[in-house]
Design a protein around this motif. Sequence first.
Motif, PDB file in Angstrom:
ATOM      1  N   VAL A  71       0.843  -1.198   0.000  1.00 55.80           N
ATOM      2  CA  VAL A  71       0.000   0.000   0.000  1.00 55.80           C
ATOM      3  C   VAL A  71       0.874   1.241   0.000  1.00 55.80           C
ATOM      4  N   GLU A  72       0.522   2.194  -0.866  1.00 52.39           N
ATOM      5  CA  GLU A  72       1.169   3.508  -0.871  1.00 52.39           C
ATOM      6  C   GLU A  72       0.068   4.556  -0.792  1.00 52.39           C
ATOM      7  N   ILE A  73       0.145   5.414   0.219  1.00 51.04           N
ATOM      8  CA  ILE A  73      -0.843   6.478   0.386  1.00 51.04           C
ATOM      9  C   ILE A  73      -0.143   7.798   0.140  1.00 51.04           C
ATOM     10  N   ASN A  74      -0.630   8.534  -0.838  1.00 50.65           N
ATOM     11  CA  ASN A  74      -0.050   9.815  -1.208  1.00 50.65           C
ATOM     12  C   ASN A  74      -0.886  10.920  -0.567  1.00 50.65           C
ATOM     13  N   TYR A  75      -0.229  11.778   0.215  1.00 51.95           N
ATOM     14  CA  TYR A  75      -0.885  12.907   0.866  1.00 51.95           C
ATOM     15  C   TYR A  75      -0.506  14.168   0.097  1.00 51.95           C
ATOM     16  N   PRO A  76      -1.374  14.647  -0.812  1.00 50.87           N
ATOM     17  CA  PRO A  76      -1.015  15.722  -1.728  1.00 50.87           C
ATOM     18  C   PRO A  76      -1.058  17.141  -1.162  1.00 50.87           C
ATOM     19  N   SER A  77      -1.707  17.326  -0.017  1.00 44.06           N
ATOM     20  CA  SER A  77      -1.833  18.698   0.480  1.00 44.06           C
ATOM     21  C   SER A  77      -0.501  19.211   1.002  1.00 44.06           C
ATOM     22  N   ARG A  78      -0.406  20.495   1.158  1.00 44.86           N
ATOM     23  CA  ARG A  78       0.822  21.125   1.635  1.00 44.86           C
ATOM     24  C   ARG A  78       0.885  21.020   3.150  1.00 44.86           C
ATOM     25  N   LEU A  79       1.569  20.030   3.632  1.00 41.88           N
ATOM     26  CA  LEU A  79       1.691  19.797   5.064  1.00 41.88           C
ATOM     27  C   LEU A  79       2.938  20.486   5.608  1.00 41.88           C
ATOM     28  N   GLN A  80       2.798  21.055   6.775  1.00 35.25           N
ATOM     29  CA  GLN A  80       3.932  21.645   7.473  1.00 35.25           C
ATOM     30  C   GLN A  80       4.657  20.537   8.239  1.00 35.25           C
ATOM     31  N   ASP A  81       5.886  20.817   8.680  1.00 39.13           N
ATOM     32  CA  ASP A  81       6.698  19.808   9.362  1.00 39.13           C
ATOM     33  C   ASP A  81       5.989  19.187  10.563  1.00 39.13           C
ATOM     34  N   GLU A  82       5.335  20.032  11.393  1.00 45.95           N
ATOM     35  CA  GLU A  82       4.649  19.494  12.574  1.00 45.95           C
ATOM     36  C   GLU A  82       3.426  18.663  12.167  1.00 45.95           C
ATOM     37  N   GLU A  83       2.770  19.008  11.062  1.00 43.05           N
ATOM     38  CA  GLU A  83       1.644  18.208  10.565  1.00 43.05           C
ATOM     39  C   GLU A  83       2.127  16.854  10.042  1.00 43.05           C
ATOM     40  N   ILE A  84       3.279  16.840   9.387  1.00 42.15           N
ATOM     41  CA  ILE A  84       3.864  15.580   8.898  1.00 42.15           C
ATOM     42  C   ILE A  84       4.228  14.697  10.080  1.00 42.15           C
ATOM     43  N   GLN A  85       4.797  15.274  11.130  1.00 43.91           N
ATOM     44  CA  GLN A  85       5.126  14.504  12.332  1.00 43.91           C
ATOM     45  C   GLN A  85       3.861  13.949  12.977  1.00 43.91           C
ATOM     46  N   GLY A  86       2.793  14.748  13.025  1.00 46.54           N
ATOM     47  CA  GLY A  86       1.517  14.281  13.578  1.00 46.54           C
ATOM     48  C   GLY A  86       0.913  13.158  12.746  1.00 46.54           C
ATOM     49  N   LEU A  87       1.009  13.300  11.429  1.00 46.60           N
ATOM     50  CA  LEU A  87       0.535  12.260  10.505  1.00 46.60           C
ATOM     51  C   LEU A  87       1.296  10.964  10.765  1.00 46.60           C
ATOM     52  N   TRP A  88       2.602  11.067  10.883  1.00 45.89           N
ATOM     53  CA  TRP A  88       3.473   9.902  11.126  1.00 45.89           C
ATOM     54  C   TRP A  88       3.093   9.217  12.444  1.00 45.89           C
ATOM     55  N   THR A  89       2.884   9.991  13.497  1.00 42.13           N
ATOM     56  CA  THR A  89       2.518   9.451  14.809  1.00 42.13           C
ATOM     57  C   THR A  89       1.178   8.727  14.747  1.00 42.13           C
ATOM     58  N   GLN A  90       0.185   9.347  14.107  1.00 41.63           N
ATOM     59  CA  GLN A  90      -1.135   8.729  13.990  1.00 41.63           C
ATOM     60  C   GLN A  90      -1.075   7.454  13.139  1.00 41.63           C
ATOM     61  N   ALA A  91      -0.341   7.504  12.043  1.00 44.84           N
ATOM     62  CA  ALA A  91      -0.237   6.341  11.156  1.00 44.84           C
ATOM     63  C   ALA A  91       0.444   5.183  11.875  1.00 44.84           C
ATOM     64  N   LYS A  92       1.515   5.453  12.619  1.00 47.52           N
ATOM     65  CA  LYS A  92       2.225   4.401  13.356  1.00 47.52           C
ATOM     66  C   LYS A  92       1.331   3.760  14.421  1.00 47.52           C
ATOM     67  N   SER A  93       0.401   4.538  14.975  1.00 47.92           N
ATOM     68  CA  SER A  93      -0.503   3.955  15.973  1.00 47.92           C
ATOM     69  C   SER A  93      -1.497   2.990  15.324  1.00 47.92           C
ATOM     70  N   LEU A  94      -1.787   3.167  14.037  1.00 47.67           N
ATOM     71  CA  LEU A  94      -2.685   2.264  13.302  1.00 47.67           C
ATOM     72  C   LEU A  94      -1.939   1.081  12.704  1.00 47.67           C
ATOM     73  N   VAL A  95      -0.823   1.377  12.024  1.00 47.28           N
ATOM     74  CA  VAL A  95      -0.026   0.345  11.343  1.00 47.28           C
ATOM     75  C   VAL A  95       1.427   0.550  11.750  1.00 47.28           C
ATOM     76  N   ALA A  96       1.865  -0.234  12.705  1.00 50.99           N
ATOM     77  CA  ALA A  96       3.203  -0.052  13.270  1.00 50.99           C
ATOM     78  C   ALA A  96       4.319  -0.240  12.246  1.00 50.99           C
ATOM     79  N   GLU A  97       4.091  -1.051  11.209  1.00 48.07           N
ATOM     80  CA  GLU A  97       5.139  -1.372  10.227  1.00 48.07           C
ATOM     81  C   GLU A  97       5.228  -0.365   9.077  1.00 48.07           C
ATOM     82  N   CYS A  98       4.482   0.723   9.128  1.00 44.72           N
ATOM     83  CA  CYS A  98       4.474   1.651   7.995  1.00 44.72           C
ATOM     84  C   CYS A  98       5.736   2.526   7.966  1.00 44.72           C
ATOM     85  N   ALA A  99       6.036   3.024   6.783  1.00 42.73           N
ATOM     86  CA  ALA A  99       7.166   3.930   6.586  1.00 42.73           C
ATOM     87  C   ALA A  99       6.655   5.216   5.943  1.00 42.73           C
ATOM     88  N   LEU A 100       7.291   6.311   6.241  1.00 48.08           N
ATOM     89  CA  LEU A 100       6.899   7.598   5.683  1.00 48.08           C
ATOM     90  C   LEU A 100       8.063   8.173   4.889  1.00 48.08           C
TER      91      LEU A 100
END
Length: 156
Positions: A71-100
């Motif tokens: 699975v590859e999920i593309n996030y096209p919006s303009r995310l700021q660094d803290e939003e990317i970190q928040g996205l990463w944290t939330q994604a890891k809580s759902l799927v621990a093996e994911c990579a960003l």
Amino acid sequence: MLQFMVEKLNQQLPMHGMISDIVLRSDHSLLEEAEGQEVLITFSEAEDEKQPTATIHLFTLAEEDSCEIEVEINYPSRLQDEEIQGLWTQAKSLVAECALTEKRRFVEAGKQAEVNVVLDYHFVVQMPRTEAEEMAFTETIARFSADLGMLVKLGT
């Protein structure tokens, strides 16, 4: 196995978003006597260019009774660094093996033009042979579909 996987995903994914495309690719190597097939399923929360879009790659493995789901999920919006970190944290809580992965494009020094954020993960499933394996397989696909539905909602 690919047909079976498409049918099972087609039953589960629409409960969590929408499938916008299913493509079967067949590749024939010019160097080897090998031919491979891949199914690409495009999935998102809604049909909107600004929404995250998931591409699900299905590959039959050599054993023919197993399939790799990538699975590859593309996030096209303009995310700021803290939003990317928040996205990463939330994604890891759902799927621990994911990579960003982040890709940044600059038009000149210090002037960022684009940020592309891709979340990816993969796993392998076996063709169920018994009733117990069928139940476990169905549970795995249902959990995968629910997690993917939540992942495509992140970052919006």
